[in-house]
Design an enzyme around this catalytic site. Sequence first.
Site, PDB file in Angstrom:
ATOM      1  N   HIS A  62       0.831  -1.199   0.000  1.00  0.00           N
ATOM      2  CA  HIS A  62       0.000   0.000   0.000  1.00  0.00           C
ATOM      3  C   HIS A  62       0.864   1.246   0.000  1.00  0.00           C
ATOM      4  O   HIS A  62       1.935   1.262   0.610  1.00  0.00           O
ATOM      5  CB  HIS A  62      -0.948   0.000   1.206  1.00  0.00           C
ATOM      6  CG  HIS A  62      -2.148  -0.844   0.971  1.00  0.00           C
ATOM      7  ND1 HIS A  62      -3.354  -0.329   0.600  1.00  0.00           N
ATOM      8  CD2 HIS A  62      -2.311  -2.179   1.011  1.00  0.00           C
ATOM      9  CE1 HIS A  62      -4.211  -1.316   0.430  1.00  0.00           C
ATOM     10  NE2 HIS A  62      -3.601  -2.455   0.668  1.00  0.00           N
ATOM     11  N   PRO A  63       0.395   2.295  -0.668  1.00  0.00           N
ATOM     12  CA  PRO A  63       1.190   3.529  -0.713  1.00  0.00           C
ATOM     13  C   PRO A  63       1.066   4.316   0.591  1.00  0.00           C
ATOM     14  O   PRO A  63       0.075   4.197   1.317  1.00  0.00           O
ATOM     15  CB  PRO A  63       0.534   4.312  -1.861  1.00  0.00           C
ATOM     16  CG  PRO A  63      -0.896   3.863  -1.824  1.00  0.00           C
ATOM     17  CD  PRO A  63      -0.840   2.395  -1.446  1.00  0.00           C
ATOM     18  N   GLU A  82      -8.943   7.534  -4.684  1.00  0.00           N
ATOM     19  CA  GLU A  82      -9.344   7.525  -3.274  1.00  0.00           C
ATOM     20  C   GLU A  82      -8.669   8.646  -2.494  1.00  0.00           C
ATOM     21  O   GLU A  82      -9.326   9.354  -1.721  1.00  0.00           O
ATOM     22  CB  GLU A  82      -9.021   6.153  -2.659  1.00  0.00           C
ATOM     23  CG  GLU A  82      -9.898   5.047  -3.197  1.00  0.00           C
ATOM     24  CD  GLU A  82      -9.318   3.652  -3.090  1.00  0.00           C
ATOM     25  OE1 GLU A  82     -10.000   2.710  -3.533  1.00  0.00           O
ATOM     26  OE2 GLU A  82      -8.182   3.490  -2.587  1.00  0.00           O
ATOM     27  N   ALA A 117      -9.045   3.479   4.998  1.00  0.00           N
ATOM     28  CA  ALA A 117      -9.995   3.677   3.896  1.00  0.00           C
ATOM     29  C   ALA A 117     -10.409   5.149   3.949  1.00  0.00           C
ATOM     30  O   ALA A 117     -11.179   5.545   4.821  1.00  0.00           O
ATOM     31  CB  ALA A 117     -11.192   2.756   4.057  1.00  0.00           C
TER      32      ALA A 117
END
Length: 163
Positions: A62-63, A82, A117
């Site tokens: 994940h970044p 996102e 998220a």
Amino acid sequence: MSAEAFVAAYGGVYEHSPWVAEAAAAQGLTQTDDNPDALAARMAAAVEAAGAERQLELLRLHPELVGKLKTGEQLTADSQREQASARLDQCSPEEFARFQALNETYNARFGFPFIIAVTGLSRRDILDAFEARALNSVEAEFRTALDQVHRIARIRIGALANG
């Protein structure tokens, strides 16, 4: 849908991890998988069954938040969309500096990037969560990060189903 078509469509739901869609497809696809919640649960189960080492690899794919947006490095289209939805691409210099400091501290402590998220959250919400979660134990944060990865995947599955 064939297993190949399924992996082509859903292979990016978990960041740079088509193996999750491959594992779900290997179990056999059914009409139940047309339901985004059911499909998300099945894909999450594949991650949960993969073991801690593979889960850690997934987290590390994940970044970092904000980091790549400002440096010009490539994010996946989903991650870019996102992060932009939370206006992370519009950080003030102070916010950018705070994200960078938190990214550095968090990565050093946990060994993977902070994952949340971001859909529906503001920059302030994200910074507040980042600061609070940086105080978690390694075990608690690993679990929280995995739960957030599953939440991101569920959002992405819903977008594909409605797209």
